[in-house]
Scaffold this active site. Structure first.
Site, PDB file in Angstrom:
ATOM      1  N   TYR A   1       0.826  -1.264  -0.026  1.00  0.00           N
ATOM      2  CA  TYR A   1      -0.029   0.217   0.094  1.00  0.00           C
ATOM      3  C   TYR A   1       1.115   1.256   0.210  1.00  0.00           C
ATOM      4  O   TYR A   1       0.704   1.945  -0.768  1.00  0.00           O
ATOM      5  CB  TYR A   1      -0.887   0.085   1.234  1.00  0.00           C
TER       6      TYR A   1
ATOM      7  N   HIS B   1       2.037   4.394  -3.072  1.00  0.00           N
ATOM      8  CA  HIS B   1       1.448   5.604  -2.782  1.00  0.00           C
ATOM      9  C   HIS B   1       2.702   6.695  -2.912  1.00  0.00           C
ATOM     10  O   HIS B   1       2.698   7.736  -2.809  1.00  0.00           O
ATOM     11  CB  HIS B   1       0.874   5.898  -1.473  1.00  0.00           C
TER      12      HIS B   1
ATOM     13  N   TYR C   1      -3.466  16.348   1.443  1.00  0.00           N
ATOM     14  CA  TYR C   1      -4.128  15.142   1.621  1.00  0.00           C
ATOM     15  C   TYR C   1      -2.979  14.527   2.203  1.00  0.00           C
ATOM     16  O   TYR C   1      -1.847  14.416   1.697  1.00  0.00           O
ATOM     17  CB  TYR C   1      -4.286  14.706   0.253  1.00  0.00           C
TER      18      TYR C   1
ATOM     19  N   TRP D   1      -7.436   3.759 -10.479  1.00  0.00           N
ATOM     20  CA  TRP D   1      -6.818   3.928  -9.427  1.00  0.00           C
ATOM     21  C   TRP D   1      -7.506   2.790  -8.403  1.00  0.00           C
ATOM     22  O   TRP D   1      -6.682   1.955  -7.627  1.00  0.00           O
ATOM     23  CB  TRP D   1      -6.420   5.154  -8.631  1.00  0.00           C
ATOM     24  N   TRP D   2      -8.592   2.854  -8.355  1.00  0.00           N
ATOM     25  CA  TRP D   2      -9.417   2.035  -7.281  1.00  0.00           C
ATOM     26  C   TRP D   2      -9.052   0.704  -7.664  1.00  0.00           C
ATOM     27  O   TRP D   2      -9.214  -0.420  -6.701  1.00  0.00           O
ATOM     28  CB  TRP D   2     -10.834   2.366  -7.184  1.00  0.00           C
TER      29      TRP D   2
END
Length: 104
Positions: A18, A22, A41, A76-77
Site C-alpha cells: 500500500y 502511494h 491530503y 486507481w481504485w
C-alpha cells in the site's frame, strides 16, 4: 477550505505494498486531485489494526465528489482493490469521520 477525515482498511499482509503504491501516486491522479480542489491530503497507517486514517482539505464537496467519476480515479481504485477492502464499484470501503476538535 473544508476539512475532511475518513478511515479505511488495508489488508494485514499489504502494508508495505500500500505504501509503495502511494510513493509516489500516479502523476495523473495527483493532477486530478489538485485540479478538483484537494489540498494537504495525508494518509496514516495504524499497523496494529490495519486502519488507514486520511485527512484532506477541499475547496468544495461537489468538486471533491467529482473526482470519483474520473477515469484515473476509477483505474486507481481498480489498482488498489487487491490490497484493501472495496465496494462493488472498486471504491475503497470507508467511513467519514466527524470533526470534534480543531486547534488553529
Amino acid at each position: 477550505m473544508i476539512r475532511k477525515a475518513f478511515v479505511m482498511q488495508v489488508n494485514a499482509d499489504a502494508h508495505e505494498e500500500y505504501q509503495r503504491r502511494h510513493n509516489p501516486i500516479w502523476p495523473e491522479l495527483e493532477a486530478v486531485l489538485k485540479s478538483h480542489g484537494a489540498h494537504h491530503y495525508a494518509i496514516y497507517l495504524d499497523q496494529e489494526r490495519n486502519l488507514l486514517f486520511a485527512t484532506v482539505e477541499i475547496e468544495s464537496e461537489e468538486r471533491w465528489n467529482a473526482v470519483a467519476s474520473t477515469d484515473v480515479c476509477q483505474r486507481w481504485w481498480k489498482h488498489m482493490r487487491d490490497v484493501m477492502p472495496a465496494n462493488p464499484d472498486n471504491s475503497p470501503i470507508s467511513a467519514e469521520l466527524k470533526e470534534v476538535f480543531y486547534l488553529q
